[in-house]
Design an enzyme around this catalytic site. Sequence first.
Site, PDB file in Angstrom:
ATOM      1  N   SER A   1      -0.151   0.692   2.598  1.00 49.99           N
ATOM      2  CA  SER A   1      -0.891   0.576   1.339  1.00 49.99           C
ATOM      3  C   SER A   1      -1.218  -0.877   1.006  1.00 49.99           C
ATOM      4  CB  SER A   1      -0.087   1.206   0.195  1.00 49.99           C
ATOM      5  OG  SER A   1       0.076   2.591   0.391  1.00 49.99           O
TER       6      SER A   1
ATOM      7  N   ASN B   1      -0.730  10.091   4.705  1.00 47.52           N
ATOM      8  CA  ASN B   1       0.695   9.977   4.419  1.00 47.52           C
ATOM      9  C   ASN B   1       1.144   8.638   3.871  1.00 47.52           C
ATOM     10  OD1 ASN B   1       1.306  12.621   5.489  1.00 47.52           O
ATOM     11  ND2 ASN B   1       0.974  11.767   7.516  1.00 47.52           N
ATOM     12  N   TYR B   2       0.449   7.541   4.211  1.00 48.40           N
ATOM     13  CA  TYR B   2       1.011   6.231   3.906  1.00 48.40           C
ATOM     14  C   TYR B   2       0.118   5.317   3.078  1.00 48.40           C
ATOM     15  CZ  TYR B   2       4.340   7.727   7.408  1.00 48.40           C
ATOM     16  OH  TYR B   2       5.289   8.446   8.092  1.00 48.40           O
ATOM     17  N   ILE B   3      -1.194   5.507   3.078  1.00 48.55           N
ATOM     18  CA  ILE B   3      -2.065   4.697   2.228  1.00 48.55           C
ATOM     19  C   ILE B   3      -2.182   5.367   0.862  1.00 48.55           C
ATOM     20  CG2 ILE B   3      -4.422   3.868   1.895  1.00 48.55           C
ATOM     21  CD1 ILE B   3      -4.684   3.600   4.898  1.00 48.55           C
TER      22      ILE B   3
END
Length: 927
Positions: free
Chosen positions: A679, A884-886
């Site tokens: 992110s 899933n991660y940003i």
Amino acid sequence: MSSSDDDVPLVKGRSRKPPSAVSNPTIPKSLDKALDAAQPSSNGHAIGISIRNGPLDAMDVDLEPSHQNGTGGSKRKSRQGLHSGPNYKDETSDSDDKPLNKRRRVSNNQAKRKVVASDSDSDDTPLLRKSSGAIKNESSPSQKKKLPKASTVVPDMSSDSDAPIGIQLAKEKAKIEKHAEQEAKAIRRDEKLKNKASPAQKSSAKKRAIKDDSDSDMPIAKPKKAKAIATPTGKKGQANGIRKSNGKVKTESPTSKKSTAKESKKISTPDDEDVLEEEEDYRWWDDPSKNDDSIKWKTLEHAGVVFPPPYEPLPANVKMLYDGVAVTLHPDAEEVAGFFGAMLNSTHNVERKVFQDNFFKDFREVLRESGGAKDGKGKPIKITEFSKCDFSPMFDYYEAKRAEKKALSAAEKKQLKAEKDAAEAPYLYCKWDGRKEKVGNFRVEPPGLFRGRGEHPKTGHVKKRVKPEQITINIGKEAKVPSPPPGHKWREVKHDQSGTWLAMWQENINGAYKYVMLAANSTIKGQSDFKKFEKARELKKHIDRIRKDYTKGLKAELTADRQMATAVYLIDKFALRAGNEKGDDEAETVGCCSLKFENVTLKPPNTVIFDFLGKDSIRFYDEVKVDDQVFKNLKIFKKAPKGEGDEIFDRLKTSQLNQHLTNYMPGLTAKVFRTYNASYTMSNLLQTLKPGGSVAEKVKEYNDANRKVAILCNHKRTVGAAHASQMEKLGERIKALKYQKWRAKQMMLDIDPKIKKKRGAEYFQLGDDLDEEWVLQHQEFLVEEQRQKIRKKFKSENEKLAAEGQKEMKPKELDQRLEAAHDLEKKFKRENKTKKIEAEGKGPTIEKMEANIVKIEQRIETMLFQAEDKESNKEVALGTSKINYIDPRLTVSFSKTFGVPLEKFFSKTLREKFDWAIKSVGKDWTF
């Protein structure tokens, strides 16, 4: 249904096996100095960057004998599909957004018939430029395919600098980490100043806040007559700022020029007030009190679960064969045999020895329990050898049933779907604190054969049918408990307000608990995602201290401290999971703390090769560049007498690592690092983008940033099996547009032959990538495509007429319609003979043709962007980062800032999942 770490009872304790060799408790300085002298310097090139992933060829790495410790088998090879003739159908799919268990499985035999490998001499050539003649047969399975060159794994980041791409990426990553350090210090400094503010200052600030809040709630002044309609105020009881009274229309004008929150809201009519109030109830992200983890709900109602249909015995003429003899089985045993028979086309599974052994073991157990097998005369037959079992009659039967189902008309399929939907409608939603929330998967998994992911040791075992007596229902005390099937009862009915599950049971393969949860777009799931990303945002103010501490700890004298620092380094830099200990009957999956001697290969001066079974038994392979000190530490941790099977981090446990991380920040885990790094990196990259450009350009810029995040965070994938064919079809579609453009130019000549002299002969020539042979093939394709469309439409219309009870059209009607395709074919033949293309359309003019050419050129430009984007992303898992991660709020903010439709980045499923992000942020939001 899901397997969740939340609310999961502990089935059994796990213990780490004692290693045969352990590291010394301390590391003498003399050893450090000796290794420093012997180890060549890496000069800090491409530190923290993954340089390639995939199987390791034995000839790829030249190591000293003392460092060779194996890398296991090869990974799935990149495949290129055969393609005959032009085909413009876009076969791309949102596979990144689709669960793995929903993706279609393809047998090895089928794959072998379809798959070929591209010429090794053209590894660096874009697929759009490859010649179709460059395709040749795939190498034998025993040969390992060489890895792509390191430079082909990362995108083209050409700049004024002549530095290699890996070094450019490393510099960019170092720059972002430096910015993170400065930002963390600034955040803590601001918090410190805020906390040190005098009581008088705090009181004054509080009064200002109260005043600002009260200003936003000030009543609107009385309306005054005005000729022009004022800006809408959105006051209750008004429509678009206009008050209707006694048949006259009066306008509202606000007394304050301040732009308040209420004034900026979308205006609604009185009829919409209830709808707006209901929507506001779902804006949980605006209510901090919703973060209570103890009580998840006060009232809960739902309809329970849907069980799979009971087993239907096979017809009397369909039987399994044993040593050539048809055998009669009890329905329970016949069902299990049918599981194997139905999947004979999945050779990847049924031809594996471990799959066969596990299945046959369970099958024989069911035979013993159900009375065994008998021949046609009722004589018992003892089934002892798997090799004598023939399940092909069962496979043929199930294949015929599948073909029969596929051959159903559209109306029949629609009817079946409507009946299924009607039966499942009561289970789709639940009432959660009075709100209607969608349930994720309310279906109990049907029995079958367990496949598992990767090299799972239990693949092939029978997943038994789940009975109501195994299922626990979680529901409100005042709600009506769903009725179990007749003759059955639930195992237990709970009223657990701290649990977010509706039903659960324990499956027989791994002893895992399966849960019925709310859907991904539900309030509870949204809150979970929200907390995950907020936790990552919180890490911003601690990241500099963590990195400073582990950098210092890399040279610690105590081995335990040095292993701790090295592990945190790997987790931060390369997104490794922490790792957990496994039992004897579980797949030997590995994380950072449980890395074994054979999982890590060292290649001087600073390259580390990781190769192990990761999460869900999926092979993790990565070749990375590390700091010189980290390389030296790993060398020490692998020092003799350690060998294969010994743990590298033998003085570090996962629980100790987690405890260490929570000393910096409550709830900090390895996963938070992955979310933060993805992110924060994406946020920094998006902030560098400049305004302007088309939608296609902005989509590409976003994907370029996403690709950098995936590379810097080591989110890789092997090239998809369909990538080559997709690129080829995209190239054909681009060529088809260029052909249209050429035809439009030829029509200009038909309208005004003199224009050739004005524009020049070169303007009207066929493009370099188009030739007469391709044109003829394309014309044949266009004619056949039109025929197929006519036939498909005719069939669809007839099915609709039949469903409505009307008389179907006769074949003569189809023949008349097909005349259009025949006319097109004759037109192409005439054009090819006369070398002249007649202008088409109503009142064709040069201006109209030029306008058409501009539109076609825009479409070509858009497709070229898409092709470049797809080719660049072939080895990068953009979906892993984006989903899933940003933080999805970054994508929403980018979309609103540059006016790019969110549909370009998020599928419908993801837009529903991230509805909270879409509604909660604007243009100026930053991570």
